[in-house]
Design a protein around this motif. Structure first.
Motif, PDB file in Angstrom:
ATOM      1  N   CYS A   9      -5.135  91.185 -20.551  1.00  0.00           N
ATOM      2  CA  CYS A   9      -4.198  92.310 -20.684  1.00  0.00           C
ATOM      3  C   CYS A   9      -2.764  91.751 -20.749  1.00  0.00           C
ATOM      4  O   CYS A   9      -2.376  90.926 -19.930  1.00  0.00           O
ATOM      5  CB  CYS A   9      -4.373  93.216 -19.465  1.00  0.00           C
ATOM      6  SG  CYS A   9      -3.285  94.635 -19.509  1.00  0.00           S
TER       7      CYS A   9
ATOM      8  N   THR B 270       1.257  92.657 -20.804  1.00  0.00           N
ATOM      9  CA  THR B 270       2.243  93.710 -20.537  1.00  0.00           C
ATOM     10  C   THR B 270       3.440  93.541 -21.467  1.00  0.00           C
ATOM     11  O   THR B 270       3.616  92.490 -22.100  1.00  0.00           O
ATOM     12  CB  THR B 270       2.749  93.631 -19.084  1.00  0.00           C
ATOM     13  OG1 THR B 270       3.460  92.390 -18.945  1.00  0.00           O
ATOM     14  CG2 THR B 270       1.604  93.695 -18.081  1.00  0.00           C
TER      15      THR B 270
ATOM     16  N   THR C  46       0.742  98.439 -22.244  1.00  0.00           N
ATOM     17  CA  THR C  46      -0.030  97.184 -22.279  1.00  0.00           C
ATOM     18  C   THR C  46      -0.856  97.152 -23.560  1.00  0.00           C
ATOM     19  O   THR C  46      -1.037  98.174 -24.220  1.00  0.00           O
ATOM     20  CB  THR C  46      -1.027  97.081 -21.090  1.00  0.00           C
ATOM     21  OG1 THR C  46      -1.889  98.218 -21.126  1.00  0.00           O
ATOM     22  CG2 THR C  46      -0.321  97.010 -19.757  1.00  0.00           C
TER      23      THR C  46
END
Ligand code: ACO
Length: 308
Positions: free
Chosen positions: A17, A19, A42
């Protein structure tokens, strides 16, 4: 009359993931700029996973949820612009991984962010009554992003969604597809190494996308004679595109799904990923009426109405 129905869905989102703040290591940007201009918070990037592995993961999940065996599938189509190889196609790799039959058509199509709607429409035309198909939308866009261009690299993510579909007697499925050849507004070079990255004229794409989304919804309401649709699922490009059309057509907020804050723009994968989340949350299911709209590179657009 018979028409296509989505019976079950699946998705595969890569673990990694990223950001908005993470992107500051590549370009001068900020969480505030990205959130306020796009709605994205994200996105996920494949790290090691191939495009076909994401596709196979999503398709396997759809088969399991639908309780259908790989041996019963009569067609497999993947919508993608980021297949791993010129050949074999992503669909052929999925066929091998899942053990789909060998006497069926298995191929990919390229209609960028409209690809999943194009693929559903092709499946509707190709499947015989009573037969099952797999329609997949899958992208690994992180491999074609220019991480020195802040106006594009912050927008996109990777992922896959899949639909287990069946052509059924009484199935209600309407669609409309279109295209207008244009390399200037939106472009990605792919194997053309000299210009392999995504380029975009943001303002032109915004105008095109809002127009295509609005027209697609209105056309499907008219074709299906249904203005009381349960859920609108549109390509997840940008929160401002979605908000603009929602306000213009006075669609209640809870009926226009949005998950781009978590995944960014996953092109052909965005609609099936959204459908899978909606099934999981119980917001759509048997008997519900949906309109889905895609728009993107090509330029291409497509919309469909389906009673699940
Ligand atoms: N971080 C910080 N600043 C940035 C960033 C960034 N990531 N990207 C651009 N900027 C800067 C620009 O350099 C520019 O600075 P300048 O004025 O000093 O030159 C300023 O922000 C404004 O740039 P614009 O491109 O005018 O920004 P805009 O407010 O129009 O937003 C956006 C850009 C979000 C892409 C907008 O045009 C848009 O919503 N377009 C719709 C297209 C879209 O979302 N496409 C997605 C992919 S295509 C598809 O799926 C169909």
């Amino acid at each position: 009359m018979s028409g296509l129905k989505i019976i079950a869905t699946g998705r595969k989102i890569p673990q990694k993931c990223v950001t908005n703040d993470d992107l500051k290591q590549y370009v001068e940007t900020s969480d505030e700029w990205i959130r306020s201009r796009t709605g994205i918070v994200t996105r996920h990037y494949a790290s090691g996973e191939k495009t076909w592995q994401l596709a196979a993961g999503a398709a396997k999940s759809a088969l399991e949820k639908g309780g259908v065996n790989a041996a019963d599938i009569s067609l497999c189509i993947t919508a993608t612009i980021t297949g791993d190889y010129a050949t074999p196609s992503v669909s052929c790799m999925v066929q091998r991984e899942l053990g789909l039959p060998e006497n069926i058509p298995v191929f990919d199509i390229n209609a960028a962010c409209s690809g999943f709607i194009y693929a559903l429409s092709v499946a509707d035309r190709m499947l015989e009554e009573g037969s099952w198909g797999l329609v997949i939308g899958c992208e690994r866009l992180s491999k074609i992003l220019d991480f020195t261009d802040r106006s594009t690299c912050v927008l996109f993510g990777d992922g896959a969604g899949a639909a287990l579909v069946k052509k059924e007697v009484g199935g209600e499925f309407y669609f409309s597809l279109g295209a207008s050849g244009n390399k200037e507004a939106l472009y990605a070079g792919g194997i053309n190494e000299e210009e392999s990255f995504v380029h975009m004229n943001g303002a032109e794409v915004f105008r095109f996308a809002t127009g295509a989304m609005e027209k697609g919804i209105l056309e499907m309401q008219e074709k299906s004679r249904n203005s009381d649709v349960d859920m609108y699922v549109c390509h997840q490009a940008n929160a401002r595109i979605i908000a603009h059309v929602r306000k213009k057509l006075k669609i209640p907020q809870e009926k226009l799904y949005m998950n781009l804050q978590r995944y960014g723009n996953t092109s052909g994968a965005s609609i099936p990923i959204a459908l899978d989340e909606l099934f999981e949350e119980g917001k759509i299911g048997k008997g519900k009426k949906i309109i889905a709209v895609g728009f993107g590179g090509g330029l291409t657009w497509g919309s469909c109405f389906m009673r699940l």
